[in-house]
Design a protein around this motif. Structure first.
Motif, PDB file in Angstrom:
ATOM      1  N   GLU A 187      10.900  -0.781 -32.675  1.00 54.07           N
ATOM      2  CA  GLU A 187      11.328  -2.080 -32.652  1.00 54.07           C
ATOM      3  C   GLU A 187       9.766  -1.998 -33.157  1.00 54.07           C
ATOM      4  O   GLU A 187       8.536  -1.746 -32.933  1.00 54.07           O
ATOM      5  CB  GLU A 187      11.775  -2.433 -31.358  1.00 54.07           C
ATOM      6  CG  GLU A 187      12.594  -2.381 -30.533  1.00 54.07           C
ATOM      7  CD  GLU A 187      13.028  -2.573 -29.313  1.00 54.07           C
ATOM      8  OE1 GLU A 187      11.536  -3.301 -28.533  1.00 54.07           O
ATOM      9  OE2 GLU A 187      14.075  -2.692 -28.625  1.00 54.07           O
ATOM     10  N   TYR A 189       7.451  -6.207 -33.609  1.00 51.78           N
ATOM     11  CA  TYR A 189       7.337  -7.632 -33.424  1.00 51.78           C
ATOM     12  C   TYR A 189       6.262  -7.992 -34.749  1.00 51.78           C
ATOM     13  O   TYR A 189       5.023  -7.631 -34.246  1.00 51.78           O
ATOM     14  CB  TYR A 189       6.932  -8.004 -31.991  1.00 51.78           C
ATOM     15  CG  TYR A 189       8.682  -7.560 -31.832  1.00 51.78           C
ATOM     16  CD1 TYR A 189       9.227  -8.607 -31.144  1.00 51.78           C
ATOM     17  CD2 TYR A 189       8.753  -6.102 -30.701  1.00 51.78           C
ATOM     18  CE1 TYR A 189      10.457  -8.019 -30.459  1.00 51.78           C
ATOM     19  CE2 TYR A 189       9.906  -6.488 -30.434  1.00 51.78           C
ATOM     20  CZ  TYR A 189      11.137  -7.260 -30.259  1.00 51.78           C
ATOM     21  OH  TYR A 189      11.964  -6.858 -29.080  1.00 51.78           O
ATOM     22  N   GLN A 203       9.066 -12.543 -36.244  1.00 50.84           N
ATOM     23  CA  GLN A 203       9.978 -11.923 -36.771  1.00 50.84           C
ATOM     24  C   GLN A 203       9.534 -10.881 -35.962  1.00 50.84           C
ATOM     25  O   GLN A 203       9.391 -10.263 -35.770  1.00 50.84           O
ATOM     26  CB  GLN A 203       9.550 -11.891 -38.463  1.00 50.84           C
ATOM     27  CG  GLN A 203       9.344 -13.406 -38.994  1.00 50.84           C
ATOM     28  CD  GLN A 203       8.202 -13.704 -38.906  1.00 50.84           C
ATOM     29  OE1 GLN A 203       7.090 -12.930 -38.895  1.00 50.84           O
ATOM     30  NE2 GLN A 203       8.087 -14.795 -38.812  1.00 50.84           N
ATOM     31  N   TYR A 215      18.263  -4.397 -37.680  1.00 57.44           N
ATOM     32  CA  TYR A 215      18.673  -5.363 -37.188  1.00 57.44           C
ATOM     33  C   TYR A 215      17.833  -6.741 -38.174  1.00 57.44           C
ATOM     34  O   TYR A 215      16.311  -6.127 -37.092  1.00 57.44           O
ATOM     35  CB  TYR A 215      18.649  -6.556 -35.700  1.00 57.44           C
ATOM     36  CG  TYR A 215      19.395  -5.129 -35.228  1.00 57.44           C
ATOM     37  CD1 TYR A 215      21.112  -6.329 -35.648  1.00 57.44           C
ATOM     38  CD2 TYR A 215      19.920  -4.218 -34.866  1.00 57.44           C
ATOM     39  CE1 TYR A 215      22.638  -5.292 -34.510  1.00 57.44           C
ATOM     40  CE2 TYR A 215      20.977  -3.365 -34.771  1.00 57.44           C
ATOM     41  CZ  TYR A 215      22.074  -3.838 -34.698  1.00 57.44           C
ATOM     42  OH  TYR A 215      23.105  -3.215 -34.350  1.00 57.44           O
ATOM     43  N   VAL A 216      17.452  -7.518 -38.583  1.00 62.11           N
ATOM     44  CA  VAL A 216      16.047  -8.451 -39.327  1.00 62.11           C
ATOM     45  C   VAL A 216      16.485  -9.928 -38.651  1.00 62.11           C
ATOM     46  O   VAL A 216      17.112 -10.431 -38.725  1.00 62.11           O
ATOM     47  CB  VAL A 216      15.994  -8.168 -40.438  1.00 62.11           C
ATOM     48  CG1 VAL A 216      14.785  -9.618 -41.059  1.00 62.11           C
ATOM     49  CG2 VAL A 216      15.808  -7.295 -41.075  1.00 62.11           C
ATOM     50  N   GLY A 217      15.741 -10.528 -37.667  1.00 60.27           N
ATOM     51  CA  GLY A 217      15.502 -11.969 -37.362  1.00 60.27           C
ATOM     52  C   GLY A 217      14.181 -12.997 -36.440  1.00 60.27           C
ATOM     53  O   GLY A 217      12.823 -11.797 -36.387  1.00 60.27           O
ATOM     54  N   SER A 218      14.395 -13.797 -36.219  1.00 56.04           N
ATOM     55  CA  SER A 218      13.282 -14.279 -35.327  1.00 56.04           C
ATOM     56  C   SER A 218      13.717 -15.213 -34.644  1.00 56.04           C
ATOM     57  O   SER A 218      15.176 -14.376 -33.853  1.00 56.04           O
ATOM     58  CB  SER A 218      12.906 -15.215 -36.410  1.00 56.04           C
ATOM     59  OG  SER A 218      14.474 -16.439 -36.524  1.00 56.04           O
ATOM     60  N   ARG A 219      13.042 -16.216 -33.617  1.00 61.45           N
ATOM     61  CA  ARG A 219      14.065 -17.082 -32.454  1.00 61.45           C
ATOM     62  C   ARG A 219      15.059 -17.563 -32.391  1.00 61.45           C
ATOM     63  O   ARG A 219      16.121 -18.206 -32.116  1.00 61.45           O
ATOM     64  CB  ARG A 219      12.687 -17.902 -31.650  1.00 61.45           C
ATOM     65  CG  ARG A 219      12.875 -18.825 -32.959  1.00 61.45           C
ATOM     66  CD  ARG A 219      12.239 -19.961 -32.301  1.00 61.45           C
ATOM     67  NE  ARG A 219      10.674 -19.320 -31.275  1.00 61.45           N
ATOM     68  CZ  ARG A 219       9.757 -19.285 -31.439  1.00 61.45           C
ATOM     69  NH1 ARG A 219       9.278 -19.254 -32.436  1.00 61.45           N
ATOM     70  NH2 ARG A 219       8.675 -18.665 -30.376  1.00 61.45           N
ATOM     71  N   ILE A 222      19.893 -13.476 -35.706  1.00 58.88           N
ATOM     72  CA  ILE A 222      19.769 -12.430 -36.780  1.00 58.88           C
ATOM     73  C   ILE A 222      20.506 -11.798 -37.263  1.00 58.88           C
ATOM     74  O   ILE A 222      21.876 -12.069 -37.407  1.00 58.88           O
ATOM     75  CB  ILE A 222      19.936 -11.140 -35.130  1.00 58.88           C
ATOM     76  CG1 ILE A 222      19.263 -11.511 -34.215  1.00 58.88           C
ATOM     77  CG2 ILE A 222      20.066  -9.487 -35.524  1.00 58.88           C
ATOM     78  CD1 ILE A 222      17.957 -10.841 -34.264  1.00 58.88           C
ATOM     79  N   LYS A 223      20.173 -11.245 -38.841  1.00 61.20           N
ATOM     80  CA  LYS A 223      20.674 -10.640 -39.942  1.00 61.20           C
ATOM     81  C   LYS A 223      20.836  -8.911 -39.649  1.00 61.20           C
ATOM     82  O   LYS A 223      20.041  -8.456 -39.211  1.00 61.20           O
ATOM     83  CB  LYS A 223      20.096 -11.236 -40.973  1.00 61.20           C
ATOM     84  CG  LYS A 223      21.233 -11.021 -42.424  1.00 61.20           C
ATOM     85  CD  LYS A 223      20.011 -11.491 -43.115  1.00 61.20           C
ATOM     86  CE  LYS A 223      21.177 -11.489 -44.901  1.00 61.20           C
ATOM     87  NZ  LYS A 223      22.480 -11.910 -44.220  1.00 61.20           N
ATOM     88  N   ILE A 224      22.106  -8.508 -40.416  1.00 56.25           N
ATOM     89  CA  ILE A 224      22.401  -6.933 -39.805  1.00 56.25           C
ATOM     90  C   ILE A 224      22.291  -6.317 -41.073  1.00 56.25           C
ATOM     91  O   ILE A 224      23.832  -6.623 -42.016  1.00 56.25           O
ATOM     92  CB  ILE A 224      23.666  -6.780 -38.534  1.00 56.25           C
ATOM     93  CG1 ILE A 224      23.478  -7.412 -37.512  1.00 56.25           C
ATOM     94  CG2 ILE A 224      23.731  -5.078 -38.835  1.00 56.25           C
ATOM     95  CD1 ILE A 224      24.899  -7.235 -36.512  1.00 56.25           C
TER      96      ILE A 224
END
Length: 376
Positions: A187, A189, A203, A215-219, A222-224
C-alpha cells in the motif's frame, strides 16, 4: 472644565457606541452601522464634529468600537449623508475593505459559528472541484490508452517502490508505504498538503498479490488494473499526481482566497443582492428565486419575453426573426467577494443578463421548470 471638554462629554454616547465603526478625517466623524431591522444597507448612525479624543476614545475602546482615520471616505460620507440615511452601492467596494480590516472579537460565538459554516462550504466546494478534475483525468487517460500497453512480467510491488520514490521527491509529497503479509498487499499513500488552508489531497496505489490486481485511486474513485499492467497503472497514477499538483492545487487555492469573508461582509453582500433583485422585480416584473450559502449566491431569474403581443410575433416572422422559446430563465451564480468588487456592475447585469463563464460569476440560459414557482 474647558468648553471643548464640556462639549465632548455632552454628546449622546449611545449613538456612537451603537456603531460598527467610527470614521474620522480630523475635522468630522461619521459612525456606520449595519442593522437589518432598520435598513438592508449600511447607514449613517452618527455624524458631527471630530470628538474621538481623550475620554471618548477610551469609552469607545471599552465598547469595542474601532475608530479609523480615513479622510476621503469620512469627508465624502459626512458631506453626502445625514443620520439614518442608507449608504449607496457606490461606496460598497470601499466599505467592504473597511469591514474586512476591522478587528473582530475572537470570542464572538456568532462569528465562530459563521466561520465553521464557511469552512464546511469551502471544503465541500473544493471536494467537488477535486472530483471534477479527477474525472477529466480518467476520461483523458481512457481515451489515450485505447490500445493495450506492454505487460510487465516482474514483481509489481518492488517495481512501484522505485517509481513512487521518484515521484515523491519530484512533487515534494508526504508518502507512506506499508505491506500487509496477511493480505499480501503493498500500500502506497501519497499526500499533497496545502498548509495555509489546511487542505489535503491524497492518492493511493494498492498492489494485491493475492488478487493479482492493482488499485489506483483517491477519495472519489478507485480504478482497477491487472497485476501485469503495472506500467499502465503507474502512468495513470502520474497523470493523477500531475493534475493534483497543478490544476487542482492552483484552483483550490483560488477558491479559498475568493471565499475569504467575514460575517459582516457576508450580510452586506447577501442583503444587497436581495434588495437589487427585488428592485429589479418591481421595475421589470421578472420573477426570481435566490439560494445561498456562505460562499456564493445562486439565482434563477426569469427571462424577459418580447413576443407576448401577437402583432409583434407577426412582424418578427415577416422579417425573418427567430422567435425564442417562451419559458426561459437565467441561472446565475456569483461569489460575495466578486459582487463586492463592483456592485454597480451586478445591478446593471440584472437589467440585461447575458450568458457568461467566469468561474466566480457565471450565467447560463435554461428552460423553466413548469412545476417550479420562481417566487417562493
Amino acid at each position: 472644565m474647558k468648553n471643548d471638554e464640556f462639549r465632548t462629554w455632552s454628546i449622546d454616547m449611545s449613538k456612537l457606541t451603537c456603531c460598527d465603526v467610527i470614521l474620522t478625517n480630523g475635522l468630522e466623524h461619521v459612525g456606520i452601522k449595519l442593522d437589518y431591522n432598520y435598513s438592508d444597507a449600511p447607514f449613517i448612525a452618527s455624524k458631527g464634529a471630530c470628538i474621538v479624543t481623550g475620554p471618548v476614545r477610551r469609552i469607545l475602546e471599552e465598547a469595542g468600537i474601532p475608530c479609523v482615520e480615513n479622510k476621503p471616505l469620512a469627508g465624502s460620507l459626512f458631506q453626502n449623508y445625514e443620520i439614518g440615511e442608507p449608504i449607496s452601492i457606490d461606496y460598497y467596494n470601499v466599505l467592504a475593505k473597511l469591514y474586512s480590516n476591522l478587528v473582530k472579537d475572537s470570542g464572538n460565538t456568532d462569528e465562530s459559528d459563521f466561520l465553521e459554516r464557511l469552512n464546511k462550504d469551502v471544503l465541500s466546494d473544493v471536494r467537488r472541484l477535486e472530483e471534477r478534475i479527477y474525472k477529466k483525468v480518467i476520461r483523458r487517460f481512457e481515451k489515450q490508452e485505447g490500445a493495450c500497453a506492454a505487460l510487465y512480467e516482474g514483481e509489481a510491488g518492488e517495481y512501484l517502490k522505485n517509481e513512487i520514490r521518484t515521484l515523491t521527491e519530484f512533487y515534494k509529497l508526504n508518502a507512506r508505504y506499508s505491506y500487509n503479509p496477511a493480505t499480501k498487499n503493498h500500500e502506497f499513500y501519497l499526500e499533497t498538503y496545502i498548509k495555509e488552508y489546511d487542505l489535503d489531497f491524497w492518492q493511493v496505489i494498492i498492489v494485491s498479490e493475492k488478487e493479482q490486481n492493482i488499485y489506483v485511486g483517491s477519495r472519489h474513485f478507485i480504478k482497477i488494473f491487472a497485476y501485469n499492467e503495472v506500467d499502465t497503472a503507474i502512468k495513470f497514477f502520474k497523470e493523477m499526481l500531475k493534475a493534483c499538483n497543478g490544476e487542482l492545487k492552483e484552483a483550490a487555492q483560488a477558491y479559498c482566497e475568493e471565499y475569504k469573508i467575514n460575517p459582516r461582509l457576508y450580510e452586506i453582500a447577501l442583503n444587497s443582492i436581495k434588495t437589487m433583485l427585488e428592485m429589479n422585480y418591481n421595475k421589470t416584473g421578472l420573477d426570481y428565486v435566490i439560494h445561498s450559502d456562505t460562499t456564493r449566491v445562486g439565482i434563477l431569474l426569469k427571462k424577459k419575453y418580447l413576443f407576448e403581443d401577437e402583432t409583434m410575433k407577426m412582424i418578427a416572422t415577416i422579417n425573418g426573426v427567430n422567435i425564442p422559446p417562451k419559458n426561459r430563465m437565467y441561472e446565475i451564480v456569483i461569489t460575495y467577494n466578486e459582487f463586492l468588487r463592483n456592485p454597480e456592475l451586478f445591478k446593471k447585469f440584472l437589467e440585461d443578463p447575458k450568458p457568461m463563464k467566469k468561474w466566480n460569476f457565471w450565467c447560463k440560459e435554461r428552460r423553466c421548470n413548469k412545476k417550479m414557482s420562481l417566487r417562493d
